[in-house]
Scaffold this active site. Structure first.
Site, mmCIF file in Angstrom:
data_model
loop_
_atom_site.group_PDB
_atom_site.id
_atom_site.type_symbol
_atom_site.label_atom_id
_atom_site.label_comp_id
_atom_site.label_asym_id
_atom_site.label_seq_id
_atom_site.Cartn_x
_atom_site.Cartn_y
_atom_site.Cartn_z
ATOM 1 N N GLU A 108 -3.405 0.696 5.455
ATOM 2 C CA GLU A 108 -4.008 0.560 4.140
ATOM 3 C C GLU A 108 -4.002 -0.887 3.683
ATOM 4 O O GLU A 108 -3.102 -1.666 4.013
ATOM 5 C CB GLU A 108 -3.265 1.446 3.133
ATOM 6 N N CYS A 121 -3.735 -7.104 -0.800
ATOM 7 C CA CYS A 121 -2.459 -6.824 -0.133
ATOM 8 C C CYS A 121 -2.795 -6.288 1.262
ATOM 9 O O CYS A 121 -3.492 -5.279 1.396
ATOM 10 C CB CYS A 121 -1.710 -5.795 -0.978
ATOM 11 N N CYS A 128 6.391 0.691 10.237
ATOM 12 C CA CYS A 128 7.370 -0.407 10.259
ATOM 13 C C CYS A 128 8.621 0.091 10.959
ATOM 14 O O CYS A 128 9.029 1.237 10.782
ATOM 15 C CB CYS A 128 7.702 -0.850 8.834
ATOM 16 N N CYS A 132 13.704 0.491 5.656
ATOM 17 C CA CYS A 132 14.388 0.263 4.378
ATOM 18 C C CYS A 132 14.420 1.596 3.618
ATOM 19 O O CYS A 132 13.452 2.359 3.651
ATOM 20 C CB CYS A 132 13.670 -0.807 3.566
ATOM 21 N N CYS A 135 11.440 2.692 1.073
ATOM 22 C CA CYS A 135 10.061 2.324 1.411
ATOM 23 C C CYS A 135 9.340 3.453 2.144
ATOM 24 O O CYS A 135 9.820 3.958 3.160
ATOM 25 C CB CYS A 135 10.076 1.070 2.286
ATOM 26 N N GLY A 182 4.251 -2.746 7.163
ATOM 27 C CA GLY A 182 4.792 -3.526 8.270
ATOM 28 C C GLY A 182 5.569 -4.756 7.854
ATOM 29 O O GLY A 182 5.513 -5.202 6.720
ATOM 30 N N LEU A 237 14.651 -9.196 -1.435
ATOM 31 C CA LEU A 237 16.117 -9.267 -1.505
ATOM 32 C C LEU A 237 16.724 -7.920 -1.944
ATOM 33 O O LEU A 237 17.540 -7.354 -1.245
ATOM 34 C CB LEU A 237 16.528 -10.404 -2.447
ATOM 35 N N ASN A 315 8.773 2.558 -6.906
ATOM 36 C CA ASN A 315 7.711 3.565 -6.956
ATOM 37 C C ASN A 315 8.166 4.797 -6.186
ATOM 38 O O ASN A 315 8.302 4.741 -4.974
ATOM 39 C CB ASN A 315 6.429 3.024 -6.314
ATOM 40 N N CYS A 358 2.967 -0.582 -4.557
ATOM 41 C CA CYS A 358 3.882 -1.025 -3.500
ATOM 42 C C CYS A 358 4.746 0.123 -3.023
ATOM 43 O O CYS A 358 5.271 0.869 -3.818
ATOM 44 C CB CYS A 358 4.852 -2.058 -4.048
HETATM 45 N N1 SAH Z 1 7.923 -5.783 5.193
HETATM 46 C C1 SAH Z 1 7.714 -6.773 4.207
HETATM 47 C C2 SAH Z 1 6.398 -6.648 3.493
HETATM 48 C C3 SAH Z 1 5.938 -5.267 3.094
HETATM 49 S S1 SAH Z 1 6.813 -4.447 1.825
HETATM 50 C C4 SAH Z 1 8.855 -6.792 3.212
HETATM 51 O O1 SAH Z 1 9.681 -5.884 3.229
HETATM 52 O O2 SAH Z 1 8.937 -7.747 2.450
HETATM 53 C C5 SAH Z 1 6.223 -5.271 0.359
HETATM 54 C C6 SAH Z 1 7.159 -5.156 -0.844
HETATM 55 O O3 SAH Z 1 7.145 -3.837 -1.404
HETATM 56 C C7 SAH Z 1 8.588 -5.446 -0.476
HETATM 57 O O4 SAH Z 1 9.233 -6.299 -1.386
HETATM 58 C C8 SAH Z 1 9.183 -4.081 -0.491
HETATM 59 O O5 SAH Z 1 10.551 -4.151 -0.636
HETATM 60 C C9 SAH Z 1 8.476 -3.418 -1.656
HETATM 61 N N2 SAH Z 1 8.578 -1.967 -1.652
HETATM 62 C C10 SAH Z 1 8.644 -1.147 -0.611
HETATM 63 N N3 SAH Z 1 8.770 0.144 -0.993
HETATM 64 C C11 SAH Z 1 8.777 0.137 -2.339
HETATM 65 C C12 SAH Z 1 8.853 1.176 -3.336
HETATM 66 N N4 SAH Z 1 8.943 2.453 -3.008
HETATM 67 N N5 SAH Z 1 8.800 0.797 -4.624
HETATM 68 C C13 SAH Z 1 8.678 -0.507 -4.962
HETATM 69 N N6 SAH Z 1 8.616 -1.511 -4.073
HETATM 70 C C14 SAH Z 1 8.662 -1.196 -2.763
HETATM 71 FE FE1 SF4 Z 2 9.347 -2.403 6.568
HETATM 72 FE FE2 SF4 Z 2 9.113 -3.960 4.378
HETATM 73 FE FE3 SF4 Z 2 9.094 -1.252 4.184
HETATM 74 FE FE4 SF4 Z 2 11.354 -2.529 4.826
HETATM 75 S S1 SF4 Z 2 10.216 -2.704 2.879
HETATM 76 S S2 SF4 Z 2 10.557 -0.663 5.834
HETATM 77 S S3 SF4 Z 2 10.578 -4.199 6.090
HETATM 78 S S4 SF4 Z 2 7.574 -2.509 5.208
#
Ligand code: SAH
Ligand code: SF4
Length: 388
Positions: A108, A121, A128, A132, A135, A182, A237, A315, A358
């Site tokens: 996406e 974006c 990925c 995390c 995510c 990713g 972070l 989210n 996000c």
């Molecule tokens: N892998 C990279 C880039 C993609 S994630 C990274 O982790 O930085 C892009 C951003 O969205 C990151 O800061 C991630 O932590 C945040 N993100 C992921 N899942 C989320 C969620 N459920 N709610 C809010 N932010 C989220």
């Molecule tokens: Fe991958 Fe970024 Fe999601 Fe962590 S937050 S699982 S590094 S896409």
């Protein structure tokens, strides 16, 4: 500006039975390609303009390229973007694309307009591998890296959909963030080639301040990044201590906070204009990392580093037990950071009605890990229930 192109790692071998897709080729790679055809380097610039500025993929329409060369190009090469499978438009102007890539996968990309600015974006991988805990992409597992053509192809498709790719087309995409599906630093070469095309004067011409790579902290690759590009940097972070970050961002167990922040600082200090700040992304999750003591610890942790802080309310998605931060806790957190002297913004949730926020980016991942089995499927209404 003139972006730094990655050097060619291997000579190009042109074979006649498999046409090479030139869409994601950097200037250096295109020049090497044309050199093998006995052509001058300026052909690379001509081709880049046709493709990335005028949206032309048909070699026959490239009027400043000689007929015999066009015939050769048709035989040896192609210009093939990925395919838009579906497109959704949110009431707030956000547009989400579901983009089909080979192997039955889809990623996406999301366009978010905000005043004069339009941010795209972009995804870097199918799924990925880093998992995390908060995510949605991570829960889907992983299939493969996207090619440079598939990454720049997301920009090409979005720009095309807005009529941007023509002589006087509107400059709708003003910023690109590598914050889709990713981890961009785990697909280093392709992401660098694509980002350098985003900034190239003969392609999308974005300034280096307007292209941002976001990483969860792959330190060895971040240490290499400055040798290849000079984009802006965002660090995911999400926690002020290693104990908490280990739970949220598992790669922290390998590369803890101190190493990550030191590497990020080396990156921005190495940039030619060394006044730039690192964006610190901090996703706020109810009762997990949103207490005042977390904000105080964060302020202390970052005090020697030039940063701006972006707070992202978590989210929620199916399969996750976490909850969105309360508005009170969000304001309290922001106030502590502002009073400590940090520029601290809150990322407003956009495109919520089309699951374009996000962490809601999901696509279709033919998972090659066992993770998606472990977690179950994501029950987003997106792909089927919403009409394009
Ligand atoms: N892998 C990279 C880039 C993609 S994630 C990274 O982790 O930085 C892009 C951003 O969205 C990151 O800061 C991630 O932590 C945040 N993100 C992921 N899942 C989320 C969620 N459920 N709610 C809010 N932010 C989220
Ligand atoms: Fe991958 Fe970024 Fe999601 Fe962590 S937050 S699982 S590094 S896409």
């Amino acid at each position: 500006m003139s972006p730094i192109d990655t050097p060619l790692s291997a000579p190009l071998v042109i074979v006649s039975d498999a046409r090479v897709n030139l869409l994601g080729f950097s200037q250096a790679k295109l020049e090497a390609f044309f050199a093998e055809l006995g052509e001058k380097p300026f052909r690379a610039q001509q081709l880049m303009k046709w493709v990335h500025q005028l949206g032309v993929l048909d070699f026959d329409a490239m009027s400043n390229i000689s007929k015999p060369l066009r015939e050769t190009l048709k035989r040896l090469a192609e210009l093939r973007p990925p395919e838009v499978l579906q497109q959704w438009d949110s009431q707030d102007g956000t547009r989400k694309f579901l983009i089909g890539v080979s192997g039955g996968n889809a990623v996406e990309a999301v366009y978010i307009p905000e005043g004069e600015r339009g941010t795209l974006c972009v995804s870097s991988q199918v799924g990925c591998s880093l998992d995390c805990s908060f995510c949605a992409t991570g829960k889907q597992g992983f299939n493969r890296d996207l090619t440079a053509a598939e990454i720049i192809g997301q920009v090409w498709l979005a720009a095309k959909s807005f009529g941007q790719l023509s002589e006087k087309g509107p400059r709708k995409i003003t910023n690109v963030v590598m914050m889709g599906m990713g981890e961009p630093l785990l697909n280093f070469d392709n992401v660098v080639d694509a980002m350098n095309l985003m900034m190239h004067d003969f392609a999308y011409g974005l300034s280096k301040r307007r292209v941002t790579l976001s990483t969860s902290g792959v330190v060895p690759m971040l240490d290499k990044l400055g040798e290849h590009t000079d984009v802006s940097l965002a660090i995911s972070l999400h926690a002020p201590t290693d104990a908490l970050r280990n739970e949220l961002v598992p790669i922290n167990r390998k590369y803890p906070i101190a190493q990550l922040l030191a590497s990020a600082q080396r990156y921005i200090q190495g940039l030619p204009d060394n006044h730039r700040k690192i964006t610190i992304e901090y996703t706020l999750i109810d009762q997990v990392n949103d207490r005042p003591e977390h904000a105080v610890a964060l302020a202390e942790l970052l005090k020697e580093i030039p940063v701006k802080i972006n707070l992202i309310p978590f989210n929620p998605f199916q399969l996750s037990n976490y909850k969105r931060v309360s508005n009170n806790a969000l304001r309290r957190f922001q106030t502590i950071l502002i009073e400590a002297g940090y520029t601290t913004t809150i990322r407003t949730t956009r495109g919520d009605d089309i699951d374009a926020a996000c962490g809601q980016l999901a696509g279709e991942v033919n998972d090659i890990t066992r993770r998606s089995q472990r977690y179950g499927t994501l029950g987003f209404p997106s792909s089927s229930a919403l009409q394009p």
